[in-house]
Each structure stands twice: as C-alpha cells, then as structure tokens.
Design an enzyme around this catalytic site. Structure first.
Site, PDB file in Angstrom:
ATOM      1  N   HIS A   1     -19.852 -24.777 -70.881  1.00 35.95           N
ATOM      2  CA  HIS A   1     -19.970 -25.142 -72.295  1.00 35.95           C
ATOM      3  C   HIS A   1     -19.874 -23.843 -73.113  1.00 35.95           C
ATOM      4  CE1 HIS A   1     -22.103 -26.469 -75.958  1.00 35.95           C
ATOM      5  NE2 HIS A   1     -21.882 -27.711 -75.567  1.00 35.95           N
TER       6      HIS A   1
ATOM      7  N   ASP B   1     -27.708 -23.002 -66.703  1.00 43.09           N
ATOM      8  CA  ASP B   1     -27.707 -23.855 -67.890  1.00 43.09           C
ATOM      9  C   ASP B   1     -27.977 -25.282 -67.410  1.00 43.09           C
ATOM     10  OD1 ASP B   1     -27.022 -25.617 -69.880  1.00 43.09           O
ATOM     11  OD2 ASP B   1     -25.079 -24.711 -70.328  1.00 43.09           O
TER      12      ASP B   1
ATOM     13  N   LYS C   1     -31.476 -33.781 -74.816  1.00 44.35           N
ATOM     14  CA  LYS C   1     -30.631 -34.344 -73.756  1.00 44.35           C
ATOM     15  C   LYS C   1     -31.469 -34.909 -72.616  1.00 44.35           C
ATOM     16  CE  LYS C   1     -26.879 -31.097 -74.753  1.00 44.35           C
ATOM     17  NZ  LYS C   1     -25.820 -31.889 -75.364  1.00 44.35           N
TER      18      LYS C   1
ATOM     19  N   CYS D   1     -16.817 -29.062 -76.386  1.00 45.18           N
ATOM     20  CA  CYS D   1     -17.281 -27.659 -76.398  1.00 45.18           C
ATOM     21  C   CYS D   1     -16.937 -26.954 -75.091  1.00 45.18           C
ATOM     22  CB  CYS D   1     -18.780 -27.560 -76.672  1.00 45.18           C
ATOM     23  SG  CYS D   1     -19.223 -28.043 -78.324  1.00 45.18           S
TER      24      CYS D   1
HETATM   25  N1  PLP Z   1     -24.745 -26.467 -72.110  1.00 45.52           N
HETATM   26  C1  PLP Z   1     -24.263 -27.663 -71.805  1.00 45.52           C
HETATM   27  C2  PLP Z   1     -23.740 -27.921 -70.425  1.00 45.52           C
HETATM   28  C3  PLP Z   1     -24.234 -28.671 -72.762  1.00 45.52           C
HETATM   29  O1  PLP Z   1     -23.750 -29.877 -72.453  1.00 45.52           O
HETATM   30  C4  PLP Z   1     -24.733 -28.397 -74.056  1.00 45.52           C
HETATM   31  C5  PLP Z   1     -24.648 -29.422 -75.116  1.00 45.52           C
HETATM   32  O2  PLP Z   1     -23.805 -30.291 -75.076  1.00 45.52           O
HETATM   33  C6  PLP Z   1     -25.256 -27.135 -74.311  1.00 45.52           C
HETATM   34  C7  PLP Z   1     -25.253 -26.195 -73.311  1.00 45.52           C
HETATM   35  C8  PLP Z   1     -25.828 -26.796 -75.633  1.00 45.52           C
HETATM   36  O3  PLP Z   1     -26.965 -27.554 -75.902  1.00 45.52           O
HETATM   37  P1  PLP Z   1     -27.630 -27.539 -77.335  1.00 45.52           P
HETATM   38  O4  PLP Z   1     -26.540 -27.825 -78.320  1.00 45.52           O
HETATM   39  O5  PLP Z   1     -28.663 -28.607 -77.283  1.00 45.52           O
HETATM   40  O6  PLP Z   1     -28.210 -26.180 -77.548  1.00 45.52           O
END
Ligand code: PLP
Length: 399
Positions: A116, A193, A219, A357
C-alpha cells in the site's frame, strides 16, 4: 453475526445493501457503537491528568483499552502499544523516529512491489532525505512474492524490511513469520503492516517476532482516526519523541525537558480518547470470536466468490495466490472498473474500484485498476450471489 452490525440492515437505492468494501473500512458492531456512546454520554473527560471521578473513569477505560489491544496481539506489555491516528501514522512515526536518524547513503530499505502507498511513501521520503536507496522485492503474476529474489535482497542486509501481512489489493497472505526469521538471521529488522490482517487472522506479535507491527482501528471493526504502533520494547524505548507537547513529558523547564516513559512518550497531546475506547471494544469483540469458525466461514465465502466469478465470461481474477484472505480483485476485458462499480452501486452493492493505493502494483500488472470485492465475517454466499447478478447487469449494459 449480521445482527451485531446495524449498518448492514439498510437499503441503498431501495435495494438491500451488500457491503463488500471491507478492505477500505469495516462496519462497526453494536458493542463498539454502544461503548462510544457510553463514553461520550457518561464518561467524557480528559485522561491522565484529572483528579475528579470522570477523568479517572475515562483514564481507566483508556488504559483498559490499551490492555485489550495488547492481549489481542499478545504483546508482552501494554506499554508496547502506542496509540496513533492509524496505520499510516504509525508507519510515519517509525520512518521519522527509527529510520531517518539511523539511515545513511550506504543503506537500503526493502519494500515489496505489492505494498500500500502508506508502506512505500514514508520509506521513500526517508530515503530521499538521507541518501539511502529504496529497493523493491519483486512479485509473481499470481500475486505471490518472488521468494528467491526476496531472500537475495535480505542477504544484502538492508537497514530495514517493510512488508504487509496481507495485501489489500489482492488478498495474498505473506509468510511473514518465516520471512522475519530469515531477516533476523541477517540482522534485518522488520516492520509489518497489519492493516489487512487484524479483522481476519489471529495475530501474535511474539510468535511472529515482529520488530514493529502496525494497524488501524477502522479496519478491525473499530473507529476511524485511531491506530496502533506495536514495537519490541528496546526498539520503542530507543526512539526519540515524535512530537512534543503535553502528556509526553516528565518535567518541563526552559533549561530543558525530560520525557515520559513508554507508551506516553510517543503520545503527545490529548489523545483520541473515544477512538481508543472504541478500539478497545473492537479488540474485545474480536477476542471473543470463535476464530476457527470465522476463518472457515471467510474462506468458504472467498472460495465461493472465486468459483462464481471465474465462470463469468470476459472476467479475469487478479491475485490467485494459494494463501489468500477475503479479497477478490477482478477486471473485465472490455468494461472499465469505474463503470462496473457505478452500476453495482446503483444495485445496492458496495465495491471499490481503482488502484487501491497500490499504483506500483497496478503498473506491474499492467492494469488501470481493478474491481475489488472485500469480505468480512458478516458477508455470506448470498452477498456473492448478489454481486454475480449485479455483474450480469453490468455486462448487459456495457458488454
Ligand atoms: N496498509 C494497508 C495494507 C492498507 O490496506 C491500508 C488502508 O487501506 C493502509 C496501510 C493505510 O491505512 P490507514 O489509511 O487506515 O492509515
């Protein structure tokens, strides 16, 4: 389980809502909503500094939530659970306090091609600021990691490896435990992550031996604007403060300031108290689930979705790794994902379309984006049937 989630029981454009956008954010169970209401209605007060009853109650609830999160991920101590604004914020804290002060022009940071943006850009910025190099762990077309290439990168002993536990775009579950084992043999710390794992997999940070593990509340059935940075104690304790302000200090004078111990040193200012308490309720909600049953159900729905979708002419599944959870990404040969998503929306079916993303991943797969149906424990085979019917309508209109 569906009864526990009020938002599922509504219509969208006069159709019963089918919510398949759980990788973006999950719905919230009543236990979390009630807990938030109780906090604001009965306990609302600032934490840590007050002598009065409400402040003490709020502080107890806040620190109980920290313990609930620590229990959920099996952290050795709740002092190792730092509250942040979310997964992105946690990654930025690590990049600023752990990576930037230590990185130099001879260093490398490794990320996978599937990350991401939140697990790419903070490292890219840290590398740009320090002259270090960002290296990319390549992937195969099916959405699995190229393990041989990855092992070669680890053998080069980079400063850090940053890797997702589960891919948000493809649903691949990476073998992070064995990757961390190998990385540690080469002295490489690993940031995991966990944004996409918390709602689907049991996470044990000690069993994984993760150096840092980060995730977002929203999430995993909790509120938005709250997340967690877990780290090994000595690593966290070695970090300089990220932000200065109230709550993170020991003593302040114009001659100099001393800082509080963990976890408060990394939590400057009034925290998102309701968010933390709501996240604690979400952690307790997950803790009391029958995890085997949940995983069996989620696997069943995912497999059913794969089977049903692969029978649709002109549809191609993207991401077919053998170890996956809860994400079905796909494209049509001749229909743009955005058009498909718009029609599905009008049929009451919420999916996400686009690059999710993960632009470098989309570029690698030579796709403008995908249609992503992402499931949670409350989704059913009937939801998949509605999706398949909806896609039939999409094809009739655009095919
Ligand atoms: N990492 C992963 C794999 C994600 O799916 C997301 C959000 O979609 C994030 C990081 C970022 O999360 P947040 O926007 O809640 O900080």
């Amino acid at each position: 389980m569906r009864d526990a989630f009020p938002a599922l029981h509504q219509t969208a454009y006069d159709e019963p809502l089918v919510y398949l956008d759980n990788a973006a954010t999950t719905q919230k169970p009543k236990a979390v909503l009630d807990r938030l209401e109780r906090y604001y209605a009965r306990e609302n007060s600032n934490v840590h500094r007050g002598v009065h009853k409400l402040s003490q109650e709020a502080t107890d609830a806040f620190e109980d939530a920290r313990s609930a999160v620590a229990r959920l991920i099996n952290a050795p101590s709740s002092d190792q659970v730092i509250f942040t604004r979310g997964c992105t914020d946690s990654l930025n804290v690590i990049a600023h306090t752990f990576a930037r002060p230590r990185l130099g022009p001879d260093d490398t940071v490794v990320v996978t091609h599937m990350e991401h943006h939140s697990n790419i850009v903070p490292w890219q910025m840290a590398c740009e600021a320090t002259g270090a190099t960002l290296k990319v762990w390549p992937i195969h077309d099916d959405g699995t990691l190229d393990m041989e290439a990855g092992m070669r990168l680890i053998e080069e002993e980079p400063f850090l490896l940053a890797i997702g536990h589960v891919s948000n775009a493809l649903g691949t579950i990476h073998p992070v435990k064995s990757i961390i084992e190998t990385a540690h043999r080469h002295g490489v710390p690993v940031v995991v992550d966990g944004a996409q794992s918390m709602a689907h997999l049991p996470v044990d940070v000690q069993a994984l031996d993760a150096d840092f593990y980060v995730f977002s509340g929203h999430k995993m059935f909790g509120p938005t604007g709250i997340g967690v940075l877990y780290g090994k104690y000595d690593l966290l304790d070695s970090l300089p403060p990220y932000q200065g302000g109230g709550d993170m200090i020991d003593e302040v004078s114009f001659d100099g300031t001393t800082y509080a111990d963990l976890p408060h040193r990394l939590e400057a200012g009034t925290p998102h108290i309701a968010g933390v308490i709501g996240l604690g309720a979400a952690a307790e909600f997950i803790e009391q689930l029958d995890h085997e049953a949940v995983q069996a159900h989620e696997d069943d729905v995912l497999q059913y979705a794969h089977e049903q979708l692969s029978e649709i002419d002109g549809l191609r599944l993207i991401g077919t790794a053998p170890h996956k959870t809860s994400v079905c990404s796909f494209v049509f040969d001749d229909i743009h994902p955005y058009d498909a998503g718009t029609i599905l929306d009008r049929l009451g079916i919420a999916v996400r379309t686009g690059h999710h993303c993960t632009q470098p991943l989309m570029e690698r797969l030579d796709l403008p984006g995908t249609i992503r149906a992402s499931f949670a424990l409350y989704n059913t085979r009937e939801d998949v049937d509605r999706l398949v019917q909806g896609l039939g309508r999409v094809q009739t209109m655009f095919g």
